[in-house]
Structures are given as C-alpha cells and as structure tokens.
Design a protein around this motif. Structure first.
Motif, short mmCIF file in Angstrom:
data_model
loop_
_atom_site.label_atom_id
_atom_site.label_comp_id
_atom_site.label_asym_id
_atom_site.label_seq_id
_atom_site.Cartn_x
_atom_site.Cartn_y
_atom_site.Cartn_z
N GLY A 466 0.81 -1.20 0.00
CA GLY A 466 0.00 0.00 0.00
C GLY A 466 0.85 1.25 0.00
N GLY A 467 0.20 2.39 -0.11
CA GLY A 467 0.92 3.67 -0.10
C GLY A 467 0.41 4.58 -1.19
N THR A 468 0.42 5.90 -0.90
CA THR A 468 -0.10 6.87 -1.88
C THR A 468 0.86 8.01 -2.09
N SER A 469 2.14 7.83 -1.78
CA SER A 469 3.12 8.88 -2.02
C SER A 469 3.46 8.92 -3.51
N GLY A 470 4.30 9.89 -3.86
CA GLY A 470 4.71 10.00 -5.27
C GLY A 470 5.41 8.76 -5.76
N ASP A 471 6.27 8.17 -4.92
CA ASP A 471 6.97 6.95 -5.33
C ASP A 471 5.99 5.79 -5.47
N ASP A 472 5.02 5.70 -4.54
CA ASP A 472 4.04 4.61 -4.61
C ASP A 472 3.19 4.72 -5.87
N ILE A 473 2.74 5.94 -6.18
CA ILE A 473 1.93 6.14 -7.38
C ILE A 473 2.74 5.81 -8.63
N THR A 474 3.99 6.23 -8.64
CA THR A 474 4.84 5.94 -9.79
C THR A 474 5.03 4.44 -9.96
N ASP A 475 5.25 3.73 -8.85
CA ASP A 475 5.40 2.27 -8.92
C ASP A 475 4.12 1.61 -9.43
N PHE A 476 2.97 2.11 -8.96
CA PHE A 476 1.70 1.52 -9.40
C PHE A 476 1.49 1.74 -10.89
N LEU A 477 1.78 2.95 -11.36
CA LEU A 477 1.60 3.22 -12.79
C LEU A 477 2.59 2.43 -13.64
N ALA A 478 3.72 2.03 -13.05
CA ALA A 478 4.70 1.25 -13.81
C ALA A 478 4.33 -0.23 -13.81
N THR A 479 3.99 -0.77 -12.65
CA THR A 479 3.64 -2.21 -12.58
C THR A 479 2.21 -2.48 -13.00
N LYS A 480 1.30 -1.48 -12.77
CA LYS A 480 -0.12 -1.60 -13.13
C LYS A 480 -0.79 -2.74 -12.37
N VAL A 481 -0.35 -2.97 -11.15
CA VAL A 481 -0.95 -4.00 -10.29
C VAL A 481 -1.23 -3.35 -8.94
N GLY A 482 -2.48 -3.41 -8.47
CA GLY A 482 -2.82 -2.84 -7.19
C GLY A 482 -4.28 -3.10 -6.86
N TYR A 483 -4.72 -2.51 -5.76
CA TYR A 483 -6.13 -2.65 -5.39
C TYR A 483 -6.75 -1.26 -5.29
N CYS A 484 -7.95 -1.17 -4.73
CA CYS A 484 -8.74 0.05 -4.86
C CYS A 484 -8.02 1.28 -4.32
N GLN A 485 -7.22 1.13 -3.29
CA GLN A 485 -6.51 2.28 -2.74
C GLN A 485 -5.60 2.91 -3.79
#
Length: 820
Positions: A466-485
C-alpha cells in the motif's frame, strides 16, 4: 536489595506496557513481552552477580534480549532453537521492514501479526534494558519514568478513541513501586531516615529535601494537567478548542472538531487483508440501485501521500444543507431514506452515510456534519453499535451535463485547495499525454479514467504494498498492479495534475448479500474511489478499479465500465452494475478480468534503485564494536609499556673533575640518578598493584610495601620460588624509594614483574585470565574513579555557585535575615 530492585524494575516495565492492551486484539504480545523482559532481568542479575561493570551488564542484557527474540521469533536457521545465526538477523530485518507497512495497513485493534508483535516485544525489551540501567546501574529510578512514558505514547498516537485511563494507572503504579523500592533500599543502606544536610535552612524551606519534594510535586501536577491538553488523541480539552476553531467549512459560524487520529487507508488495507470475514454495517434503503455508502474522505495531498483533513461542521440535529439543483439539464436528483445499524466491529468516530444527507434521526448533537467532505463525525462518540436513519438526495448526471460544466476560476477556493499536487515528473508527463487535445474538464477526466483499464494492462491484486506517495503512485503506474486504494489515489493524483479538483472517498460497496433493499456489508466490502469536482455541479464519483474485481461494484453513464462490452453501457443517468459480469465475483475469484501485467508506458525516470549491500553496515558495526571492546586492553598495554621504558632507563653518566696539570686526562665515573631510581621503583610498584587488580587479588592501600609483599608470599605465590624473590624485591625497592635516603639501584625490576605476573596467571582461572587480557579491571577501575572525581568536582562547583547566588536571594531579605 539490588537484585530485588532489578526484578522490580522488570515488573514495572511490564506494568508500564499495559496501555498496549488497547491496540492488540489478543494478549499474545503480553506473553511474549513478559518472556523478553524476564530474560533481560535474568541476564542483568547474572551479570551483577559476576560483578560485571555497567557496560558489561548492558551487553549482557542486550545479549539476553537477542536470545529471547530468537526463541520467540525463529527464522528457521537457529542453533539449539535460541542461538542466533546470520540468517536470524536477516529474518529480524525482514520483520522490522514489514512492520512499517503493517502499521499503515492495520487499524486498531490489531491482530497477532508477527512483524508488529516483533516490533512490540523489541520495544518493550529495549525499554526494560533502559529502565534497568537507570534504576539499578545508575541509581536514578526517577529518570526511568521517561522510557515508561514512551510506551504509553504509542496508544496515544494510534488509538482511535480516547486512550483508556486504567492501563495508564497500572503503569503509574509500577513506576511508584519502583520509586518506593529504591527509597527503601537507600534508607536501609544509610541506616536511618534523614531530612537533609542541615545547611541553608531558613523560614522558607524547613528542609532541602522537603523543598525538593514540593517542587517536584508542583512540576508533576503541571505536567499532568498540560500533557493531556497537547498530546493528540487524548480526550478533548482546551487544545481541541484552540486547534479546531469554529466554522462549518463554508465561512459561516459553527462548531469545529476532528474525529481523532485515523488513518483511513491503513484501516481500509487492514480490513481487506483480514482472512476472517465479519459484518460491519447493515443498511436498508428504498433506493433501487444505491451508490456506495460513504465513510470518510482523504483530500489532503502531501509528498508522503494522501492524508485525511481535519473536518469541521455543525451538529446533525440542525438543518443540513439542501443539495437540490433546479433547472439544470442532464442532472437528476431524487430523495430516498435509509436506516443503518453499525455492528460492534466498526470502531471509528465516523458514521457511514450516503452522499448528500438532508435529515438525520436518532443521533445526538455530538455528531457533526461537514458539508464540504459530506461526512458525519464526532469528537466524543463512536460509531460502534449505533442505530440511526437519514434522508438523502441521490444525484445522477448525463455525460453532456458534465461536459458542459464550466471550469473553475483560478481564485476558486476549491480549486486552490483540491489541486495541490507535489511535482512528479513522470506523472505530469503521463497526464499531458492523456489530456492532449481535450477541451473540457469532463473529457480530461474520462481520458484519465479510461486509462485504468484491463486493456491497458491494469490488474487487481490485494498482495501489493500500500501507499499513496509519489513513489508509490509511480510504482503503481509502472507495474499496473494494485487494489482500490492505488486506483483511487492514482486517479485523484492524475486529475489534480490536470488542474481539476479531486479527492479520494472511502466507504462500502453494496456487496452481494442483499435482499429487499437490505444490505449486509462486511470488511470485504470496504472500498475506495475517486470524486471529481465540476463547476456548478459539485462532487461526482468515479470508480477506476476494475468492476469485475469488486463485490457490488456500481458503474454509471458518466463513468461506465471500460472493460465491459460496448452494448453493456448503461443508459444516460442510470447507475447499474455492469452487464455480463457477476457482481459477486470477489478479488480472489480466478475468473476475474486479470491479465498479465503489461509495462505499457514507463513512468519511471530510470531503472530500479539499487540498495547498498547490508553486509557493509554489519561489517562496520562489528568493527566498531571490536574497537570499542579493545580500548581497555590497548590502554592497559600502553600503560605497561610506558612503565617498562621508565624502569629500564639507563643510569646517568656524570663527569668527575679531577685537578691536574695542563693536558691531564679527566676521569669519568658512572653515577646513579636517585630521582630516576625512585621513579622506577614507583612505576614498578604501580604496575604490580594493577596486576593484582587484574587477577582479582586483594589490594590493601593501608599496608606498607613490605607487608603487602609478605602477604602475597603467604597467600598467593608461595609455590613459586622465583616469584617469591621477585615480590620481595619489588616490595623492598618501593619501601626504599618511599622512606630511605638512597633508593635501591641496580636491580632488574622488570623481570621481577614478569615473574610475578606469570605466577598470578598460573594461579588464576580461565575467566580471570581472559578478563585480565581483554577487559583489564585495573583500567576500568581507573576510568570509573576518574569519572567519579569529575562528577564530584562538578557537584562541588555547582554547590559553590549556588551558595554564592543564595547570598542575593530576595527571600532572605524578606525574612529579615542579612545576606551571608
């Protein structure tokens, strides 16, 4: 009594840990913490029984704590089930790293998670070490209250409700027990009670100790009153009123407040990752297809991620704002009624309601409504077990109405507040690509919304970090795997980067357990989605999470299911579950529309970050520890070498002037420097005394050198004839150096010292020989004595300064006494 004081310190530490019971569901933490504290107390007692110095006691307690942690949290590589190996410390590092994420994931009350239990036991064990050092080693039990108070600060910081007072009272009793035990020990050592030293007694202070007691009492009362006012999370008081201010968030007078410390993302993640399913809310509504039940809003974006803003509002018993918008094309608003029953499992000062409530029933004035965040909260009550009803307005929109909504002015307060976004280059670049050529806010939002689709490689998974920082958002947009948060926070971030107000809402989906308008919502129905603000319309929901992965997911005409077939798009203004998809499909359903993660657009600025090797830090730490441990031995060796050089210094060569005729030869005679000989004898004798201390042989400073030498011959070195001769030689040399006019000269003192040292080493056991070589007691004694002397000088100097200042004390003039 010192042993008793050590065990009382351990028991007081456990009592001080009582407030942690408000955080955990079970008592596993207490059992494990008790084991760790018992091991620490046992190691401290054994080290004091072996007469270890204070730093040796600290090392023993840390070693005991390490063995206890190894036995409680094994990594599978231990020896004899409790002896740690390098793999054990790697396991500890993994637990410690996981604890940071789990603290954000789980909300109170926390289940038995190994990482959080490890962190708790490590913390309580560390506090036990500090308390023992302060109370027993340094005999400063009053200072032991500070680490005990640190334990109490943990539930204060994370507990949702007001911190229970009973555990704090238990910890305070343990602290008082420690103080009383130390006081009794001191009185027994002294032999009688006392009230002071008798100096500086006047009509204002009958006794210095009594005065000190009164001052401590005043300070203690002041802190007891002030701390609850400033520590966040404790029951409201003056600081709540000052911090919260007034106002309902719209510029009108009202009542402010904040619902305690809640990490909504942590609560969401923790509940979704629970293996057990339990009911949280039961809601009944006459709306045929309701949208999500809202619980809270996260709308303050900082560099470390989205945070919940402190809400403010007016009591729900007053009239609530009317959200009706008349005469707007494409906006449909209808009024419905709902009743809610909250179970005992939902422990928050927030009430779940549908958006835009207009009237509430069965709620006291302690519950407030924030019209900006559209949430109901309280500073004094909790949602657990509440039953209430409310009327609300449901608004639906056509895409054309949202497309026609005007953009907000640059000075609009909503725009300024809800578009604050830390600069992340990769995110800004992606937003520019997605919104290029879009002419209105809705088309920009739809372009961002449509990007989070299975077709673009996004998949749903609860196993991601989990996480919503800039690094976390960047990682999510790169891996494209996550849940609703991650979906909700990422979309809100991207929309804000497009200069459109956005926030994250948290609540419940409708789930699959419904009958006749009644929905039973569990922890698996917790969900997060995005809300976007449109000018002249307000906050409009968008759920970017794949619909097939969410139980009870709802889609609308303005935010359709991008992964559904084209013919399944709902009619304008309608809100239904996506067609062709089983609404009961959960996040773990193997048939959900998950695809292999496609890297797609690379939003990272570079490759993966390489972490520095851990072994370098371990090596540096071990080397530093070895250097620290070697300091006493190095100091002893240097001192012995200096004395040896002094003892073997050559005799002085002096010329003897003999009168004679011119050209007569001047004779040279070899003389003896008496001062040098005395210095050599003193150095040899000092070295002998230090050697006796190193090998645990009694040294009596009241004896003469000859008496000491004869005692050593009788008690210690009688079996070695060479050592007997050497001891007597050293004693005779020191005696002559002290009392005779001419010191003893021409004797080999250093070989004599070597002979005595060898005899003492032969007589001593292995432990004594190791300690004499590695941790010489003579050096430690010299350091301890030097520290004590410096402390005494400091106290003496402080007393002198105080006495000088007391001469000008105005109280003495008021009492009619002249200044001394």
């Amino acid at each position: 009594m010192t042993r008793n004081l050590g065990f009382v310190a351990a028991a007081a530490t456990l009592l001080a840990a009582a407030p942690l019971s408000a955080i955990f569901e079970r008592w596993t933490w207490l059992i494990q913490a008790a084991i760790a504290v018992a091991v620490v107390a046992g190691a401290a007692a054994l080290s004091r029984l072996a007469r270890f110095p204070l730093w040796g006691q600290i090392l023993a307690m840390l070693a005991g704590l390490t063995l206890g942690l190894t036995w409680i949290f094994p990594g599978g590589t231990e020896l004899l089930a409790f002896v740690p190996t390098p793999g054990t410390f790697v396991h500890f590092g993994e637990l410690f790293s996981a604890s940071a994420q789990d603290m954000r994931t789980y909300g109170v009350e926390v289940p038995d998670v190994d990482s959080l239990l490890f962190l708790t036991v490590l913390g309580v064990g560390g506090v036990a070490v500090v308390v023992d050092v302060l109370a027993v080693g340094l005999r400063r039990p009053a200072l032991a209250g500070l680490p005990m108070l640190a334990i109490y600060s943990v539930p204060v910081a994370v507990y949702v409700d007001s911190v229970p007072a009973t555990p704090f009272v238990v910890g305070a009793c343990g602290y008082l027990w420690l103080l009383v035990t130390d006081n009794v020990d001191r009185v027994r050592r002294f032999g009688r009670r006392f009230t002071g030293e008798g100096r500086d007694v006047d009509v204002w202070e009958a006794s210095p100790l009594a005065a000190a007691g009164r001052r401590l009492a005043v300070v203690g009362v002041a802190l007891a009153v002030a701390v609850p006012l400033v520590v966040p999370g404790m029951t409201g008081g003056l600081m709540n009123t000052v911090a919260n201010g007034t106002g309902d968030g719209t510029g009108r007078p009202g009542q402010g407040g904040k619902p305690g410390r809640i990490d909504l993302f942590a609560a969401l993640s923790g509940q979704l990752n629970q293996s057990e399913v339990f009911e949280l809310v039961k809601v009944t509504t006459n709306e045929p297809a309701p949208f999500y039940l809202r619980l809270g809003v996260v709308d303050e974006l900082r560099p470390d991620g989205f945070q919940a803003r402190v809400p403010s509002g007016r009591p729900v018993t007053r009239s609530l704002p009317d959200p009706t918008r008349r005469g707007e094309q494409g906006v449909d608003q209808r009024r419905y009624r709902a009743s809610v029953e909250v179970t005992k499992n939902l422990n928050m000062p927030l009430l779940p309601v549908y958006a835009e409530p207009v009237k509430t029933e069965d709620l006291s004035r302690n519950w407030l409504y924030d019209p900006n965040q559209q949430i109901v909260f309280s500073n004094q009550e909790n949602a657990r077990g509440k039953r209430y009803a409310f009327d609300y307005v449901r608004s639906t929109y056509s895409p054309s109405a949202l497309r026609a909504a005007p953009s907000l002015r640059a000075d609009d307060p909503v725009l300024r507040q809800q578009t604050v976004t830390p600069s992340v280059r990769a995110v800004d670049k992606l937003v520019d690509q997605l919104t290029k050529g879009k002419q209105n806010d809705y088309d920009k939002v739809r372009a961002i919304y449509d990007y989070f689709s299975v077709e673009n490689g996004f998949t749903y998974s609860l196993s991601t970090r989990g996480g919503t920082s800039g690094d976390d958002i960047t990682d999510f947009l790169a891996t494209k795997v996550g849940y609703c948060q991650q979906y909700a926070a990422a979309m809100a971030w991207l929309v804000r980067a497009a200069n459109i107000p956005a926030r994250v809402a948290i609540g419940f989906t409708n789930g699959s357990n419904s009958e006749g308008g009644r929905y039973v919502l569990t922890n698996r129905n917790l969900h997060a989605w995005t809300e976007v603000y449109f000018g002249g319309i307000g906050w409009v929901p968008f759920d970017a999470t794949p619909a097939a992965s969410i139980q009870g997911s709802v889609r609308s005409a303005w935010a359709p299911d991008t992964d559904a077939p084209e013919d399944a798009t709902p009619e304008p203004g309608s809100t239904v579950a996506p067609g062709g998809v089983d609404p009961s499909a959960g996040p773990n359903d193997p048939d959900r529309l998950d695809k292999d993660a496609d890297q797609g657009l690379n939003v990272g600025d570079g490759g993966p970050t390489r972490q520095s090797p851990v072994w370098l830090w371990w090596t540096a730490g071990v080397l530093a520890l070895l250097v620290l441990l070697a300091l006493p031995a190095l100091r002893r060796s240097a001192l012995r070498r200096r004395r040896r050089v002094r003892a073997v210094a050559p005799a002085a060569i002096t010329p003897a002037a003999i009168p004679g005729p011119r050209g007569a030869v001047r004779d040279l005679t070899v003389g003896v420097d008496a001062e040098r000989a005395r210095a050599d004898a003193h150095a040899a004798w000092d070295e002998l005394l230090d050697t006796l201390v190193d090998y645990q042989v009694r040294v009596d400073q009241t004896e003469t050198p000859r008496a000491t030498a004869e005692r050593l011959v009788r008690e210690t070195v009688s079996a070695d004839a060479g050592a007997v001769t050497a001891v007597r030689l050293l004693g005779r040399a020191e005696e002559r150096a002290r009392y005779a006019r001419d010191p003893l000269t021409g004797e080999a003192l250093h070989p004599a010292l070597r002979s005595v040292r060898g005899a003492l080493a032969t007589r001593a056991d292995r432990r004594t020989r190791i300690m004499a070589a590695l941790l010489p007691p003579s050096v430690l004694l010299r350091w301890r004595t030097a520290l004590s002397d410096r402390s005494t000088r400091l106290v003496t100097t402080t007393g002198q300064v105080r006495n000088r200042l007391l001469r000008w004390d105005p109280r003495r003039f008021l009492a009619g006494r002249p200044a001394r």
